[in-house]
Every structure is written in C-alpha cells, then in structure tokens.
Design a protein around this motif. Structure first.
Motif, PDB file in Angstrom:
ATOM      1  N   HIS A  43       4.380  29.596 -16.603  1.00  0.00           N
ATOM      2  CA  HIS A  43       4.612  30.666 -16.828  1.00  0.00           C
ATOM      3  C   HIS A  43       5.110  31.301 -15.292  1.00  0.00           C
ATOM      4  O   HIS A  43       4.977  30.786 -14.462  1.00  0.00           O
ATOM      5  CB  HIS A  43       3.473  31.513 -17.173  1.00  0.00           C
ATOM      6  N   HIS A  44       5.800  32.582 -15.476  1.00  0.00           N
ATOM      7  CA  HIS A  44       6.218  33.277 -14.466  1.00  0.00           C
ATOM      8  C   HIS A  44       5.751  34.664 -14.055  1.00  0.00           C
ATOM      9  O   HIS A  44       6.325  35.516 -13.824  1.00  0.00           O
ATOM     10  CB  HIS A  44       7.706  33.340 -14.479  1.00  0.00           C
ATOM     11  N   THR A  56      -1.828  31.191 -11.297  1.00  0.00           N
ATOM     12  CA  THR A  56      -1.594  29.574 -11.538  1.00  0.00           C
ATOM     13  C   THR A  56      -0.189  29.759 -11.894  1.00  0.00           C
ATOM     14  O   THR A  56       0.618  30.709 -12.440  1.00  0.00           O
ATOM     15  CB  THR A  56      -2.296  29.133 -12.655  1.00  0.00           C
ATOM     16  N   SER A  57       0.493  28.411 -12.172  1.00  0.00           N
ATOM     17  CA  SER A  57       1.795  28.359 -12.740  1.00  0.00           C
ATOM     18  C   SER A  57       1.920  27.881 -14.288  1.00  0.00           C
ATOM     19  O   SER A  57       3.055  28.145 -14.819  1.00  0.00           O
ATOM     20  CB  SER A  57       2.680  27.308 -11.987  1.00  0.00           C
ATOM     21  N   GLY A  58       0.745  27.473 -14.701  1.00  0.00           N
ATOM     22  CA  GLY A  58       0.812  26.814 -15.983  1.00  0.00           C
ATOM     23  C   GLY A  58      -0.472  26.962 -16.772  1.00  0.00           C
ATOM     24  O   GLY A  58      -0.635  26.188 -17.875  1.00  0.00           O
ATOM     25  N   ASN A  59      -1.414  27.641 -16.176  1.00  0.00           N
ATOM     26  CA  ASN A  59      -2.733  27.796 -17.013  1.00  0.00           C
ATOM     27  C   ASN A  59      -2.581  29.023 -17.753  1.00  0.00           C
ATOM     28  O   ASN A  59      -2.276  30.070 -17.331  1.00  0.00           O
ATOM     29  CB  ASN A  59      -3.696  27.724 -15.862  1.00  0.00           C
ATOM     30  N   TYR A  60      -3.527  28.813 -18.978  1.00  0.00           N
ATOM     31  CA  TYR A  60      -3.543  29.980 -19.861  1.00  0.00           C
ATOM     32  C   TYR A  60      -5.191  30.316 -20.385  1.00  0.00           C
ATOM     33  O   TYR A  60      -5.875  29.154 -20.265  1.00  0.00           O
ATOM     34  CB  TYR A  60      -2.898  29.685 -21.140  1.00  0.00           C
ATOM     35  N   GLU A  61      -5.605  31.205 -20.662  1.00  0.00           N
ATOM     36  CA  GLU A  61      -6.818  31.436 -21.233  1.00  0.00           C
ATOM     37  C   GLU A  61      -6.668  32.182 -22.616  1.00  0.00           C
ATOM     38  O   GLU A  61      -6.183  33.272 -22.564  1.00  0.00           O
ATOM     39  CB  GLU A  61      -7.820  32.305 -20.280  1.00  0.00           C
ATOM     40  N   CYS A  62      -7.496  31.993 -23.504  1.00  0.00           N
ATOM     41  CA  CYS A  62      -7.316  32.610 -24.807  1.00  0.00           C
ATOM     42  C   CYS A  62      -8.129  33.773 -24.831  1.00  0.00           C
ATOM     43  O   CYS A  62      -9.415  33.765 -24.422  1.00  0.00           O
ATOM     44  CB  CYS A  62      -7.854  31.547 -25.963  1.00  0.00           C
ATOM     45  N   LEU A 120      -4.111  35.156 -29.013  1.00  0.00           N
ATOM     46  CA  LEU A 120      -3.545  35.295 -27.851  1.00  0.00           C
ATOM     47  C   LEU A 120      -4.000  34.657 -26.594  1.00  0.00           C
ATOM     48  O   LEU A 120      -4.942  34.898 -26.161  1.00  0.00           O
ATOM     49  CB  LEU A 120      -2.916  36.710 -27.432  1.00  0.00           C
ATOM     50  N   SER A 121      -3.206  33.807 -26.051  1.00  0.00           N
ATOM     51  CA  SER A 121      -3.798  33.033 -24.742  1.00  0.00           C
ATOM     52  C   SER A 121      -2.731  33.387 -23.555  1.00  0.00           C
ATOM     53  O   SER A 121      -1.533  33.281 -23.438  1.00  0.00           O
ATOM     54  CB  SER A 121      -3.468  31.495 -24.810  1.00  0.00           C
ATOM     55  N   VAL A 122      -3.491  34.413 -22.683  1.00  0.00           N
ATOM     56  CA  VAL A 122      -2.339  34.888 -21.609  1.00  0.00           C
ATOM     57  C   VAL A 122      -2.572  33.869 -20.492  1.00  0.00           C
ATOM     58  O   VAL A 122      -3.455  33.241 -20.088  1.00  0.00           O
ATOM     59  CB  VAL A 122      -3.116  36.213 -21.184  1.00  0.00           C
ATOM     60  N   PRO A 123      -1.555  34.169 -19.513  1.00  0.00           N
ATOM     61  CA  PRO A 123      -1.329  33.373 -18.216  1.00  0.00           C
ATOM     62  C   PRO A 123      -2.609  33.742 -17.470  1.00  0.00           C
ATOM     63  O   PRO A 123      -3.077  34.699 -17.390  1.00  0.00           O
ATOM     64  CB  PRO A 123      -0.109  33.655 -17.437  1.00  0.00           C
ATOM     65  N   VAL A 124      -2.986  32.617 -16.761  1.00  0.00           N
ATOM     66  CA  VAL A 124      -4.155  32.789 -15.558  1.00  0.00           C
ATOM     67  C   VAL A 124      -3.384  32.991 -14.537  1.00  0.00           C
ATOM     68  O   VAL A 124      -2.627  32.532 -13.847  1.00  0.00           O
ATOM     69  CB  VAL A 124      -5.044  31.640 -15.652  1.00  0.00           C
ATOM     70  N   PHE A 125      -3.785  34.581 -13.754  1.00  0.00           N
ATOM     71  CA  PHE A 125      -3.424  35.002 -12.811  1.00  0.00           C
ATOM     72  C   PHE A 125      -3.348  34.007 -11.399  1.00  0.00           C
ATOM     73  O   PHE A 125      -4.442  33.208 -11.290  1.00  0.00           O
ATOM     74  CB  PHE A 125      -3.945  36.301 -12.322  1.00  0.00           C
TER      75      PHE A 125
END
Length: 88
Positions: free
Chosen positions: A62-63, A44-50, A37-42
């Motif tokens: 993401h929203h 940001t609007s489109g960055n994720y971290e696994c 699972l890669s969660v949204p980076v708090f």
C-alpha cells in the motif's frame, strides 16, 4: 506566529478528515476471516489490520504513508478508529 501556523494546520486537517478517511479506505482490503475492512498498518509497506477481528496480515504493498506524508501516526489511528465505528 507559531500558534497561528498550528491553528492553520489543525484547520487544514479538520477540513480534510473525510478525504483522509476515503484514502485509507481505498488502500484497504477485505479480511478473509470476517470480511470486514482491513486498513494499512501505518509505517509499513504491505501490512494490514482488520478493523473487525484484529487479524494482521501481509498482502499487496500500500502507499498510505506517501499519500499522507504529513500524517502523524496518532492522527492516522484516530481516523482508523472513526472508520471502525462507522462499520459496526
């Protein structure tokens, strides 16, 4: 009076932890490196971290912040840590 409000807010957050975790998971993606699972980076609007390998990447917007407008970054990271522990 302020102590009562803080206690009421803490109780509200505690009662909604599972709901917040579900929202985070719904906004998450799968990592194409390790398939975790890669969660949204708090904040940001489109960055994720696994949560598996730590890979960071940009993908669809993401929203997460608008879905949790009163969420602090510290609480968000705590929730992500709890999600990480649940997927190990």
């Amino acid at each position: 009076m302020l102590g009562f409000l803080k206690n009421a807010w803490d109780k509200h957050v505690e009662n909604n932890m599972d709901s917040y975790k579900r929202d985070i998971k719904r906004q998450s993606l799968s990592c194409n490196r390790c398939n975790k699972l890669s969660v949204p980076v708090f904040g940001t609007s489109g960055n994720y971290e696994c949560l598996g390998c730590g890979r960071r990447f940009t993908n669809k917007n993401h929203h997460i912040k608008s879905r949790m407008p009163n969420m602090s970054e510290k609480l968000y990271l705590t929730l992500c840590d709890e999600i990480r522990e649940g997927i190990k």
